[in-house]
Design a protein around this motif. Structure first.
Motif, short mmCIF file in Angstrom:
data_model
loop_
_atom_site.label_atom_id
_atom_site.label_comp_id
_atom_site.label_asym_id
_atom_site.label_seq_id
_atom_site.Cartn_x
_atom_site.Cartn_y
_atom_site.Cartn_z
N VAL A 172 12.44 1.79 -1.59
CA VAL A 172 10.98 1.66 -1.48
C VAL A 172 10.42 1.07 -2.77
CG1 VAL A 172 8.83 2.95 -1.23
CG2 VAL A 172 10.81 3.57 0.14
N GLU A 173 10.91 1.54 -3.91
CA GLU A 173 10.43 1.02 -5.20
C GLU A 173 10.69 -0.49 -5.32
OE1 GLU A 173 12.53 3.67 -7.84
OE2 GLU A 173 10.65 4.69 -8.36
N LYS A 174 11.86 -0.93 -4.83
CA LYS A 174 12.17 -2.36 -4.87
C LYS A 174 11.18 -3.14 -4.00
CE LYS A 174 17.15 -1.63 -5.55
NZ LYS A 174 18.49 -1.76 -4.91
N ALA A 175 10.89 -2.60 -2.83
CA ALA A 175 9.96 -3.29 -1.93
C ALA A 175 8.57 -3.34 -2.53
CB ALA A 175 9.94 -2.57 -0.58
N LEU A 176 8.12 -2.26 -3.11
CA LEU A 176 6.78 -2.22 -3.71
C LEU A 176 6.67 -3.19 -4.88
CD1 LEU A 176 6.09 1.64 -3.66
CD2 LEU A 176 4.97 -0.11 -2.26
N SER A 177 7.74 -3.28 -5.66
CA SER A 177 7.70 -4.19 -6.81
C SER A 177 7.61 -5.65 -6.38
CB SER A 177 8.93 -3.98 -7.70
OG SER A 177 10.12 -4.39 -7.04
N ASN A 178 8.08 -5.95 -5.17
CA ASN A 178 8.02 -7.33 -4.67
C ASN A 178 6.60 -7.81 -4.40
OD1 ASN A 178 10.77 -7.64 -4.79
ND2 ASN A 178 11.13 -7.35 -2.61
N PHE A 179 5.63 -6.90 -4.37
CA PHE A 179 4.24 -7.32 -4.18
C PHE A 179 3.68 -7.95 -5.45
CE2 PHE A 179 4.47 -4.37 -0.61
CZ PHE A 179 3.73 -5.04 0.36
N ASN A 180 4.35 -7.74 -6.57
CA ASN A 180 3.94 -8.36 -7.84
C ASN A 180 2.47 -8.14 -8.16
OD1 ASN A 180 6.52 -9.53 -8.44
ND2 ASN A 180 6.10 -11.12 -6.91
N PHE A 226 -3.86 3.74 -1.48
CA PHE A 226 -3.34 2.82 -0.48
C PHE A 226 -1.85 2.55 -0.70
CE2 PHE A 226 -2.53 -1.48 1.26
CZ PHE A 226 -2.81 -1.20 2.59
N GLU A 227 -1.45 2.45 -1.96
CA GLU A 227 -0.02 2.27 -2.23
C GLU A 227 0.77 3.46 -1.73
OE1 GLU A 227 2.87 2.31 -6.08
OE2 GLU A 227 1.21 0.86 -6.17
N MET A 228 0.18 4.65 -1.84
CA MET A 228 0.84 5.85 -1.33
C MET A 228 1.03 5.73 0.18
SD MET A 228 0.09 8.78 0.49
CE MET A 228 1.67 9.31 1.15
N ILE A 252 8.78 -9.57 1.93
CA ILE A 252 8.43 -8.82 0.72
C ILE A 252 9.04 -7.42 0.76
CG2 ILE A 252 6.51 -7.71 -0.52
CD1 ILE A 252 4.79 -10.14 0.27
N ILE A 253 8.97 -6.79 1.91
CA ILE A 253 9.41 -5.39 2.00
C ILE A 253 10.85 -5.26 2.51
CG2 ILE A 253 7.05 -4.57 2.37
CD1 ILE A 253 7.76 -4.22 5.35
N ARG A 254 11.58 -6.37 2.53
CA ARG A 254 12.95 -6.38 3.04
C ARG A 254 13.83 -5.27 2.44
NH1 ARG A 254 16.78 -9.73 5.47
NH2 ARG A 254 15.24 -11.37 5.85
N PRO A 255 13.74 -4.95 1.12
CA PRO A 255 14.63 -3.93 0.56
C PRO A 255 14.49 -2.56 1.21
CG PRO A 255 13.62 -5.21 -1.19
CD PRO A 255 12.93 -5.61 0.07
N SER A 256 13.36 -2.29 1.89
CA SER A 256 13.16 -0.97 2.49
C SER A 256 13.86 -0.82 3.83
CB SER A 256 11.65 -0.70 2.67
OG SER A 256 11.11 -1.54 3.67
N GLY A 257 14.42 -1.91 4.36
CA GLY A 257 15.09 -1.86 5.65
C GLY A 257 14.11 -1.88 6.81
N TYR A 258 14.61 -2.29 7.98
CA TYR A 258 13.75 -2.38 9.18
C TYR A 258 12.45 -3.11 8.83
CZ TYR A 258 16.91 1.30 10.84
OH TYR A 258 18.02 2.03 11.18
N ASN A 282 0.07 -7.50 -6.09
CA ASN A 282 -0.87 -7.94 -5.05
C ASN A 282 -1.07 -6.93 -3.93
OD1 ASN A 282 -1.30 -10.51 -6.20
ND2 ASN A 282 0.64 -11.25 -5.34
N LEU A 283 -0.55 -5.73 -4.10
CA LEU A 283 -0.64 -4.76 -3.02
C LEU A 283 -2.07 -4.24 -2.87
CD1 LEU A 283 0.59 -3.02 -0.84
CD2 LEU A 283 1.30 -1.39 -2.58
N SER A 284 -2.67 -4.59 -1.76
CA SER A 284 -4.02 -4.13 -1.43
C SER A 284 -4.19 -4.26 0.08
CB SER A 284 -5.08 -4.98 -2.14
OG SER A 284 -5.10 -6.29 -1.59
N PRO A 285 -5.13 -3.52 0.67
CA PRO A 285 -5.34 -3.66 2.12
C PRO A 285 -5.77 -5.07 2.50
CG PRO A 285 -7.03 -2.25 1.12
CD PRO A 285 -5.98 -2.45 0.10
N GLU A 286 -6.56 -5.71 1.65
CA GLU A 286 -7.01 -7.07 1.94
C GLU A 286 -5.82 -8.03 2.00
OE1 GLU A 286 -10.38 -4.84 0.06
OE2 GLU A 286 -8.26 -5.16 -0.45
N TYR A 287 -4.88 -7.86 1.06
CA TYR A 287 -3.71 -8.74 1.03
C TYR A 287 -2.86 -8.56 2.28
CZ TYR A 287 0.69 -10.84 -0.46
OH TYR A 287 1.83 -11.62 -0.52
#
Length: 362
Positions: free
Chosen positions: A195-203, A178-180, A222-228, A205-210
């Motif tokens: 992308v790595e910065k955005a993913l790390s912001n999930f701390n 799912f992270e992929m 949370i995903i602001r570093p990835s742009g758009y 908690n990255l899951s489909p349920e979240y």
């Protein structure tokens, strides 16, 4: 003389020969009329090895033929055909090059005529000869087939060189399927560091349920570093909604037909061909060739006429490389690595492993 015909990706091929070897290869691709002589006897076993080697060639698995040949022609023609057989897989020579190799530097025109009389095309690779201006010139079965054969060879040869240089690589960096999938959306119009910065912001908690439960504006932050980030937040919501059809179970999704999954992904808001194929190859283990900006850049510079449309380019690559998820995974990893190391927007050509075949169309 005996003969056998069989189907190949380029149309029906007819082999003719006797105990002394193959004398002719004909391609029935509707480009010219093919007539079966009454003097030929249908054979079922004589050409088994030739048939196997040709099919391996069309699958991108064979770079040279090891067959007994017996072409009919003059001594000069046979000398030319021998030189043609020395042209390496994936490489090109001009008529002048062949003339020099035969010891007749002023015989380029005669070389061209002998080239056109080659009775065993593909096995004796007359398609690897081009004009002095590097343009494709006459081919008995049409320039489209000539281009297709050259694309097949150049694409596979490029990946063999990259594999020899970089070894076996693994790509896509993710802790879960799912992270992929999330990363495939986040990487749109940005680089992997963001992308790595955005993913790390999930701390953690990255899951489909979240993602299903979190508010869109909170997800966007949370995903602001990835742009758009506002658009990508909505795309992630849509992706998660699709994944819920399979109870967030990647194994259940993998059971589905590959083409059906691709159609479903392409119907998700904000997912195009590149993102869908990335998810299919890396998360769902379905064989679709990923076309990204790196792929376009590298193969344009090498010398492939890159189609504008994504689907046309994907099919061109899949025509050259057999459908295999692991192979497509490795090939994409090689493209990414090479684009970062050498084939940047401003290329670093010194010591580039592709220098031997690159047309350097910068």
């Amino acid at each position: 003389m005996n003969y056998e015909n069989f189907e190949t990706p380029i149309g029906k091929i007819i082999l003719i020969g006797d105990k002394n070897g193959i004398s002719q290869l004909l391609v029935d691709n509707k480009s010219k009329e093919i007539l079966i002589s009454n003097d030929w006897v249908k054979s079922e076993n004589q050409f088994a090895e030739a048939k196997a080697q040709l099919l391996e060639y069309f699958q991108g698995k064979r770079t040279r033929f090891d067959l007994k040949l017996n072409p009919k022609g003059t001594d000069f023609q046979k000398k030319v055909w021998t030189e043609l057989s020395k042209i390496p897989y994936g490489e090109l020579k001009s008529y002048k090059d062949i003339a020099m190799a035969t010891g007749n530097p002023k015989a380029a025109r005669a070389i061209g005529m002998a080239n056109n009389k080659n009775p065993i095309p593909i096995i004796v690779p007359c398609h690897r000869v081009i004009g002095a201006n590097k343009k494709l010139v006459g081919y008995a079965y049409g320039l489209e087939l000539k281009k297709r054969l050259l694309n097949l060879e150049l694409i596979n040869h490029t990946f063999e060189i990259l594999k020899a240089h970089y070894g076996k690589l693994n790509w896509w960096p993710a802790d879960s399927d799912f992270e992929m999938m999330v990363g495939a959306i986040l990487t749109q119009n940005t680089n992997w560091k963001n992308v790595e910065k955005a993913l790390s912001n999930f701390n953690g908690n990255l899951s489909p349920e979240y993602i299903e439960d979190v508010a869109p504006d909170e997800l966007a932050e949370i995903i602001r570093p990835s742009g758009y980030h506002n658009q990508k937040a909505l795309k992630l919501k849509s992706l998660t909604k699709w994944f819920k059809k399979y109870d967030y179970n990647i194994s259940e999704a993998k059971k589905q037909d590959a083409d059906l999954l691709r159609e479903e992904l392409l119907n998700i808001n904000g997912i195009g061909g590149e993102t869908a194929d990335s998810i299919l190859v890396y998360a769902l283990e379905k064989p679709f060739f990923v076309i990204d900006a790196y792929t376009r850049r590298i193969f344009h510079r090498v010398g492939i006429e890159v189609p504008d449309k994504y689907e046309d380019y994907r099919l061109l690559m899949e025509d050259a490389i057999p459908k295999n998820t692991k192979v497509y995974n490795l090939n994409h990893a090689l493209v990414v690595e090479h684009a970062k190391a050498f084939c940047q927007k401003k290329p670093l050509c010194d010591n580039c492993p592709l220098q031997v075949i690159c047309s350097k169309r910068i």
